[in-house]
Enzyme design. Structure first.
Site, PDB file in Angstrom:
ATOM      1  N   ASP A   9       0.884  -1.185   0.000  1.00  0.00           N
ATOM      2  CA  ASP A   9       0.000   0.000   0.000  1.00  0.00           C
ATOM      3  C   ASP A   9       0.912   1.222   0.000  1.00  0.00           C
ATOM      4  OD1 ASP A   9      -2.664   1.122   2.234  1.00  0.00           O
ATOM      5  OD2 ASP A   9      -1.443   2.213   0.779  1.00  0.00           O
ATOM      6  N   ILE A  10       0.837   2.043  -1.015  1.00  0.00           N
ATOM      7  CA  ILE A  10       1.765   3.175  -1.181  1.00  0.00           C
ATOM      8  C   ILE A  10       1.685   4.153  -0.011  1.00  0.00           C
ATOM      9  CG2 ILE A  10       0.251   4.768  -2.479  1.00  0.00           C
ATOM     10  CD1 ILE A  10       2.695   5.134  -4.424  1.00  0.00           C
ATOM     11  N   GLY A  31      -9.876   5.100  -5.404  1.00  0.00           N
ATOM     12  CA  GLY A  31      -8.609   4.399  -5.671  1.00  0.00           C
ATOM     13  C   GLY A  31      -7.455   4.896  -4.818  1.00  0.00           C
ATOM     14  N   VAL A  32      -6.281   4.979  -5.461  1.00  0.00           N
ATOM     15  CA  VAL A  32      -5.107   5.380  -4.683  1.00  0.00           C
ATOM     16  C   VAL A  32      -5.230   6.850  -4.249  1.00  0.00           C
ATOM     17  CG1 VAL A  32      -3.656   6.061  -6.674  1.00  0.00           C
ATOM     18  CG2 VAL A  32      -2.588   5.179  -4.589  1.00  0.00           C
ATOM     19  N   ASP A  33      -5.926   7.653  -5.048  1.00  0.00           N
ATOM     20  CA  ASP A  33      -6.167   9.067  -4.703  1.00  0.00           C
ATOM     21  C   ASP A  33      -6.923   9.138  -3.365  1.00  0.00           C
ATOM     22  OD1 ASP A  33      -7.773  11.781  -6.631  1.00  0.00           O
ATOM     23  OD2 ASP A  33      -6.375  11.803  -4.948  1.00  0.00           O
ATOM     24  N   SER A 116      -3.071   5.251 -13.929  1.00  0.00           N
ATOM     25  CA  SER A 116      -4.088   5.054 -14.982  1.00  0.00           C
ATOM     26  C   SER A 116      -4.584   3.624 -15.154  1.00  0.00           C
ATOM     27  CB  SER A 116      -3.583   5.542 -16.358  1.00  0.00           C
ATOM     28  OG  SER A 116      -3.651   6.950 -16.438  1.00  0.00           O
ATOM     29  N   GLY A 118      -6.292   1.749 -13.073  1.00  0.00           N
ATOM     30  CA  GLY A 118      -7.513   1.405 -12.315  1.00  0.00           C
ATOM     31  C   GLY A 118      -8.730   1.972 -13.015  1.00  0.00           C
ATOM     32  N   TYR A 120      -9.045   4.464 -14.749  1.00  0.00           N
ATOM     33  CA  TYR A 120      -8.780   5.008 -16.101  1.00  0.00           C
ATOM     34  C   TYR A 120      -8.500   3.914 -17.126  1.00  0.00           C
ATOM     35  CZ  TYR A 120      -8.883   9.856 -14.425  1.00  0.00           C
ATOM     36  OH  TYR A 120      -9.281  11.075 -13.914  1.00  0.00           O
TER      37      TYR A 120
HETATM   38  N1  APR Z   1      -1.402   1.699  -2.993  1.00  0.00           N
HETATM   39  C1  APR Z   1      -0.848   1.422  -4.197  1.00  0.00           C
HETATM   40  N2  APR Z   1      -1.571   1.280  -5.330  1.00  0.00           N
HETATM   41  C2  APR Z   1      -2.925   1.412  -5.218  1.00  0.00           C
HETATM   42  C3  APR Z   1      -3.564   1.715  -3.990  1.00  0.00           C
HETATM   43  C4  APR Z   1      -2.741   1.848  -2.844  1.00  0.00           C
HETATM   44  N3  APR Z   1      -3.250   2.136  -1.635  1.00  0.00           N
HETATM   45  N4  APR Z   1      -4.911   1.781  -4.224  1.00  0.00           N
HETATM   46  C5  APR Z   1      -5.096   1.531  -5.521  1.00  0.00           C
HETATM   47  N5  APR Z   1      -3.912   1.298  -6.139  1.00  0.00           N
HETATM   48  C6  APR Z   1      -3.647   0.981  -7.546  1.00  0.00           C
HETATM   49  C7  APR Z   1      -4.771   0.361  -8.305  1.00  0.00           C
HETATM   50  O1  APR Z   1      -4.819  -1.029  -8.083  1.00  0.00           O
HETATM   51  C8  APR Z   1      -4.361   0.687  -9.738  1.00  0.00           C
HETATM   52  O2  APR Z   1      -3.469  -0.308 -10.213  1.00  0.00           O
HETATM   53  O3  APR Z   1      -3.407   2.210  -8.202  1.00  0.00           O
HETATM   54  C9  APR Z   1      -3.605   2.001  -9.605  1.00  0.00           C
HETATM   55  C10 APR Z   1      -4.332   3.209 -10.162  1.00  0.00           C
HETATM   56  O4  APR Z   1      -5.728   3.030  -9.999  1.00  0.00           O
HETATM   57  P1  APR Z   1      -6.687   4.263  -9.588  1.00  0.00           P
HETATM   58  O5  APR Z   1      -6.408   4.649  -8.209  1.00  0.00           O
HETATM   59  O6  APR Z   1      -8.071   3.855  -9.972  1.00  0.00           O
HETATM   60  O7  APR Z   1      -6.194   5.461 -10.517  1.00  0.00           O
HETATM   61  P2  APR Z   1      -6.382   5.715 -12.080  1.00  0.00           P
HETATM   62  O8  APR Z   1      -6.664   4.486 -12.844  1.00  0.00           O
HETATM   63  O9  APR Z   1      -5.195   6.557 -12.465  1.00  0.00           O
HETATM   64  O10 APR Z   1      -7.703   6.597 -12.120  1.00  0.00           O
HETATM   65  C11 APR Z   1      -7.644   7.877 -11.543  1.00  0.00           C
HETATM   66  O11 APR Z   1      -9.573   7.469 -10.205  1.00  0.00           O
HETATM   67  O12 APR Z   1      -9.466   7.563  -7.940  1.00  0.00           O
HETATM   68  C12 APR Z   1      -9.815   8.277  -9.031  1.00  0.00           C
HETATM   69  O13 APR Z   1      -9.450  10.561  -8.400  1.00  0.00           O
HETATM   70  C13 APR Z   1      -8.957   9.495  -9.193  1.00  0.00           C
HETATM   71  O14 APR Z   1     -10.323  10.321 -10.944  1.00  0.00           O
HETATM   72  C14 APR Z   1      -9.083   9.718 -10.660  1.00  0.00           C
HETATM   73  C15 APR Z   1      -9.052   8.312 -11.230  1.00  0.00           C
END
Ligand code: APR
Length: 170
Positions: A9-10, A31-33, A116, A118, A120
């Site tokens: 977990d980042i 997601g990670v955001d 991107s 997840g 995206y």
């Molecule tokens: N630690 C590490 N990696 C993570 C974590 C975490 N705690 N949580 C999720 N991830 C991974 C997901 O498994 C995925 O492989 O981060 C990667 C990116 O996924 P998303 O978080 O969905 O981001 P993204 O695909 O770039 O989409 C961004 O989603 O959350 C919203 O606000 C964000 O609108 C934006 C969009």
């Protein structure tokens, strides 16, 4: 440049900067955001508000607040539209611009999530190749350590295959 692959977990990483796969508003999301904002606390959103958002592929830095990481580098990745809308170039820009910001702020260690891949919907293998290629071609002295933080076993094995001669750490 020392590249590490970790499945974790980042938000738990004690590094100079973690990268947030944000959206262009920089006002949080899922997601990670969402995980980063929850772990950093409400000050993170307050620090993001005055930034006025961020264009896809660009990167902006804030403090990490309650995170173990000193900074958060926010970068909106491209939304996958099938691969013919410049997605690869925009994703590469995310990695290069985050490395630039990290170097400018003297970061010695930076951790990336799989931007991107997840919500995206960027295909994981293609995204991993772009990420590893961008980092491998980075020739500045900083950062010294780049961690690819994989959130799933599948992602971990994709990166391990691409970085077989780098340090593989769980
Ligand atoms: N630690 C590490 N990696 C993570 C974590 C975490 N705690 N949580 C999720 N991830 C991974 C997901 O498994 C995925 O492989 O981060 C990667 C990116 O996924 P998303 O978080 O969905 O981001 P993204 O695909 O770039 O989409 C961004 O989603 O959350 C919203 O606000 C964000 O609108 C934006 C969009």
């Amino acid at each position: 440049m020392n590249i590490q692959i970790r499945q974790c977990d980042i938000t738990t990483l004690q590094v100079d900067a973690i990268v947030n796969a944000a959206n262009c508003s920089l006002l949080g999301g899922g997601g990670v955001d969402g995980a980063i904002h929850r772990a950093a606390g409400p000050e993170l959103l307050e620090a993001c508000r005055p930034l006025g958002g961020c264009r896809t592929g660009e990167a902006k830095l804030t403090p990490g607040f309650r995170l173990p990481a000193r900074y958060v580098i926010h970068t909106p990745g491209p939304i996958w539209h099938g691969g013919t809308a410049g997605e690869a170039e925009l994703l590469r820009n995310c990695y290069v611009n985050c490395l630039k910001v990290a170097a400018n702020f003297g970061c010695r260690s930076v951790a990336f999530p799989a931007i991107s891949t997840g919500a995206y919907r960027f295909p994981e293998e293609a995204a991993a190749r772009i990420a590893v290629d961008a980092v491998r071609n980075w020739s500045e002295p900083l950062p010294e350590v780049v961690i690819f933080c994989c959130f799933s076993e599948r992602q971990f094995s994709i990166y391990k295959k691409l970085c077989k001669d780098e340090i593989i750490r769980n």
